[in-house]
Structure formats: structure tokens, C-alpha cells
Design an enzyme around this catalytic site. Structure first.
Site, PDB file in Angstrom:
ATOM      1  CB  ILE A 293      -0.994   0.034   1.193  1.00  0.00           C
ATOM      2  CG1 ILE A 293      -0.246   0.066   2.537  1.00  0.00           C
ATOM      3  CG2 ILE A 293      -1.946  -1.138   1.154  1.00  0.00           C
ATOM      4  CD1 ILE A 293      -1.178   0.201   3.746  1.00  0.00           C
ATOM      5  CG  ASP A 294      -0.055   4.525  -2.535  1.00  0.00           C
ATOM      6  OD1 ASP A 294       0.526   3.655  -3.205  1.00  0.00           O
ATOM      7  OD2 ASP A 294      -0.983   5.227  -2.967  1.00  0.00           O
ATOM      8  CG  ASN A 295       5.981   4.978   0.860  1.00  0.00           C
ATOM      9  OD1 ASN A 295       5.906   3.759   0.910  1.00  0.00           O
ATOM     10  ND2 ASN A 295       6.945   5.600   0.203  1.00  0.00           N
ATOM     11  CB  THR A 297      -2.150   4.246   2.284  1.00  0.00           C
ATOM     12  OG1 THR A 297      -2.394   5.004   1.100  1.00  0.00           O
ATOM     13  CG2 THR A 297      -3.428   3.541   2.696  1.00  0.00           C
TER      14      THR A 297
END
Length: 506
Positions: A293-295, A297
Site C-alpha cells: 500500500i502507498d507510503n 496510506t
């Protein structure tokens, strides 16, 4: 020495080199030519301390470096100031950090990678071709005039790569750079290198991480050194044990904090959730990433404890047996139901979205289960999580949505909601573009009000202009949480804690 670039102005270190921007930097630079650095200083939230465990981890290699220096000190070509400061005979393992700039090179006065600075340094990536075989530590120290302990830290962080044969320079390469490339890749030269026998040129040009400072590099080997790896100071602020949701025999579920990387980046595998979770649990085998998952997020992430379960979980993802529910905090209401868009198949941020079908573009689908009006996060909470002011015109209320992710594309939720003119709170990459489209509806060449272009060149210019309307990647958090993850028809189900925007105070 064979390297890409003009001779270094410092006569004490004879080399040619290329300085390239960090791959994660928004501003892309020419890979094999002269560049100017783009400042991408990421602001930090507050001060922090460095855990003793991590200091010890990097200090373990100190003795090995000392031995290496004693044996080959005559060959080490570091600046004299580094030699006297490090003193290879000393047993002092104190880790220091400095941001002072050298008046000679214009670079920081390199010492160690820890403590972690609150800000990322401007990108600096060096490309070299080895002209004299030997240990990689010794060669990089001599070629780039860096101290041994700093280079050792770079290797430990996973910031040094090699390839047996130098990759093809880009079309923008200068005649001198092309000459160097042809010189080191001449068939008659490659034929004499036993290390590449039986390999195709493509196979020999594949890059791998350097994992040991003692790794031998032969003449003609290509090296890429990320001198300024992207840093994650948030890793040192987190109580990692409190973020562990579950520990099973084959896997660990983590409530990932925002502002951290799941498994590391291209140039930093040390400051990651996988590393710090492994250390917090006292595991002897490193945790393995199963998905990303994105940094920026936060929320549920599953790590495998074994290589076998890593493959098993990847299989579940491929077979669509893993379900993910997200909570988003958008700036405007989002319609209930399934949202369908098409994403440009280029692995580069920002991700461009079209509501209309475009051949070759990836379909993105998510289901908005509910959307409710909530208070906009207060100033104290915004400051704690470094929520960036992106210029949204209404900040009285936000909208919390529960989302069932039907397809899993990078930045999918962020890009889709921005395309609906409801960008996520704090999303400094997609919110500026959403605002630009609201102000000038025709600016988006893939939007509802797109223009008719008379030529492909005109459309390409419009696409580049649209990309420029996007901002930089958020430094810490955005309004997005991986709320729940489940697999095997709900037999295994895990939920994250309360999202950051529900916090009333620090």
C-alpha cells in the site's frame, strides 16, 4: 576510470560520473547526462530518538570495515579529512549525522546514515563503470570520495547496485558517453570476460543489489550508487509492537503507520515496516512482503513469515480470494455504487485516469458502500500527521467513505476519487490537479470536457500540461486507510484501528 560524465573538477579524484535524480522524485532527469538537482525536501513532524537496536545493527559492520581499512588502507582513496575523522584504528562506533555542506564539492560532509535526518537530501545517484577490479567498498570510496563507514551504511540500506555489463545509455547521451559505453561493451572486450559467458547481453545488464562490502567487482562492472537514499524518519517514532494486529504461525498482520514504506524503496530496505516489525517481534527470520500500500496510506498489511507462505498468499491475491475494505476521507461527497475508470498503463506517478474506455488502458473499479459527512480534521491533528494544505476551497466538512476495492492498481482510490472531483484530504499529488480541472474544465485531456485535438503532437502537449498540474507525493499521511483485509471467504479477517482523522488531540 570508465564512468559516464565529464571529468570531475576535483583533480584529487579522477573520474567521470553521472548524477541522476532519485527515481521517486517527481522531476525526472536525463540518466546519462549533466543534470541539475531538484530539491525534494520532505518536512518532518517532530524530533525523535534512534533505537539502540538499529544503531547496533549498523555498528556491527564497523569492525569489518576497520579490518578492511587496515589491510588496504594504502589503496583507499578517501579525502584526508575523512581518514583522520574516521581513524580506522579506533573502536569508536558512535553514530553521528551532519548537514554541513562541503565548500569544495557542494555535498554534505558525509559520515554515517544514522541518525535519520528529518528531511530528505536532494537526490544524488552516481553511475560508474569499474576500471580496476577489487572490493566494492574500496572502489566506491575511491571513485566517489566517500568514507568507508558511509559506503558500508549504503550497502546495508540496499542503496548500491551492480550489473555485469553497463546498460544502454538513453538517446540523450552525449557522444563521449556513447564512446565510453561502446568501449566497455565491445564484443571483443565482453568475450574475454568469463563472468558473462553463457549469458545474453540483456541478462548481463540486469541489476542486482550489492549485499556485502567485500563483494568483488571486476573491470567493466556497472555500479549505481544512491548516495542520498530516501529516508523514513517516522519509523523511529512508532511503537511497533502496538501496531501488530496478529501474529500467526505463517504470517503477521500489521496496522501500518502512514509515512512509512511496507517493504522498503529502491534505495532503502532498512527503514521499512518489514524490518522494524521483524525487530519488534524479536524474529530471527525477516518478514516478507506479500502486497503493498502507498507510503502515505495507513492500515492492514500482511507479511509472510516464510517463503512458502509468501507464495501461497500471492496465489490467493491472483485468484481474487483476498478482499480489502478501505476508509477514505475525501474533500467532497462521492456517489454510492461502483465507480469505473481506465488507467494509463505507464508505471509512473501521477496515474492518469479516463472515464471513457481507451484501448490498452487498465480498468479500475471500486465500490463505494457508504459516504457520510464528518468534521474536517482539526489543526492539531493535521500538524501531527503533516497534512498538507493543498488549497482546497472548503475545509469545514469532509466525507468519510467505506470502499470495497474491486481491482488493485497503484494509486487507484486516490486517482479515481480525484477524477470524481473529490480528492482525498492531504493528497498533495492529486488534489492540485482536481482543483485545476474544476477551475478550467478543459485542462484534463481525458476528462468530460476534453478538447478535440488537431494532431497527436497537440494532444501530447496537453497530456504533459495535465501531468504538470499534479503535485508531489505527500510527506506523511493522506485521508486513506486500509481498514480491513480478509481471505478464504472471511475465514481470516483482520481490521485496523481508528484512522488518524478520528483523533481528537495529540
Amino acid at each position: 576510470m570508465h564512468c559516464y560524465f565529464k571529468p570531475d573538477p576535483n583533480p584529487s579524484v579522477s573520474r567521470r560520473r553521472v548524477e541522476d535524480s532519485n527515481p521517486e522524485c517527481k522531476l525526472k532527469k536525463t540518466k546519462m547526462g549533466s543534470v541539475t538537482f531538484a530539491s525534494i525536501l520532505a518536512s518532518g513532524c517532530r524530533s525523535f530518538g534512534v533505537p539502540v537496536a538499529l544503531v547496533r545493527t549498523l555498528a556491527i559492520t564497523h569492525e569489518a570495515v576497520n579490518r578492511h581499512c587496515k589491510k588496504r588502507v594504502a589503496a583507499c582513496c578517501c579525502r584526508s579529512s575523512y581518514s583522520s575523522a574516521l581513524n580506522c584504528e579506533s573502536s569508536n562506533t558512535e553514530v553521528t549525522h551532519t548537514t554541513s555542506i562541503s565548500p569544495v564539492s557542494g555535498y554534505p560532509d558525509y559520515q554515517r546514515l544514522l541518525p535519520c535526518p528529518p528531511q530528505n537530501l536532494p537526490p544524488r545517484v552516481e553511475h560508474l563503470v569499474v576500471s580496476e577490479g577489487g572490493p566494492v567498498l574500496e572502489y566506491i570510496c575511491k571513485a566517489l570520495d566517500l568514507p568507508p563507514l558511509f559506503v558500508t551504511d549504503l550497502v546495508h540500506f540496499g542503496a548500491v547496485y551492480y550489473a555485469l555489463v553497463c546498460p544502454q545509455p538513453p538517446p540523450t547521451a552525449t557522444p563521449e558517453q556513447m564512446m565510453i559505453f561502446k568501449e566497455v561493451t565491445e564484443p571483443s572486450v565482453l568475450w574475454r570476460r568469463t563472468s558473462i559467458k553463457g549469458k545474453t547481453t540483456r541478462e548481463a545488464q540486469k541489476t542486482f543489489r550489492i549485499t556485502s562490502v567485500d563483494q568483488f567487482v571486476e573491470v567493466g562492472t556497472y555500479l549505481r550508487v544512491h548516495v542520498h537514499p530516501k529516508r523514513f524518519h517516522r519509523c523511529y517514532e512508532i511503537d511497533w509492537k502496538s501496531r501488530i494486529i496478529s501474529v500467526a504461525e505463517s504470517y503477521v498482520v500489521l496496522d501500518k503507520p502512514a509515512g512509512t514504506s511496507v517493504g522498503g524503496t529502491t534505495d532503502n530496505i532498512e527503514e521499512s515496516c518489514a524490518t522494524f516489525s521483524t525487530r519488534a517481534l524479536g524474529l530471527t527470520t525477516p518478514l516478507r512482503t506479500t502486497h503493498q500500500i502507498d507510503n502515505c496510506t495507513e492500515g492492514c498489511v500482511v507479511f509472510a513469515r516464510t517463503k512458502e507462505y509468501c507464495s501461497v498468499f500471492h496465489g490467493k491475491i491472483r485468484e481474487k480470494k483476498v478482499n480489502k475494505l478501505y476508509l477514505s476521507l475525501s474533500t467532497a461527497p462521492v456517489p454510492i455504487g461502483v465507480l469505473t475508470h481506465y488507467m494509463r498503463p505507464i508505471n509512473m506517478a501521477p496515474r492518469l485516469i479516463s472515464e471513457e474506455f481507451i484501448k490498452g488502458w487498465h480498468m479500475c473499479q471500486l465500490e463505494v458502500i457508504e459516504c457520510r459527512k464528518v468534521p474536517w480534521p482539526n489543526a492539531v491533528v493535521q500538524k501531527k500527521y503533516c497534512i498538507e494544505d493543498c488549497g482546497w476551497f472548503m475545509e469545514d466538512y469532509a466525507y468519510e467513505c467505506k470502499i470495497n476495492l474491486l481491482t488493485g492498481k497503484t494509486h487507484q482510490i486516490r486517482a479515481q476519487l480525484a477524477a470524481c472531483k473529490a480528492p482525498l484530504v492531504g493528497d498533495s499529488m492529486y488534489m492540485p490537479a482536481a482543483i485545476a480541472e474544476i477551475d478550467s474544465p478543459g485542462v484534463n485531456p481525458f476528462g468530460n470536457y476534453k478538447k478535440d485535438y488537431t494532431s497527436e503532437d497537440e494532444k501530447e502537449k496537453a497530456v504533459m500540461n495535465w501531468i504538470s498540474r499534479h503535485g508531489k507525493e505527500p510527506s506523511v499521511a493522506i485521508g486513506l486507510q486500509a481498514r480491513q483485509i480478509s481471505w478464504d471467504d472471511g475465514e481470516q479477517i483482520y481490521e485496523a484501528g481508528s484512522p488518524w482523522w478520528r483523533c481528537k488531540e495529540v
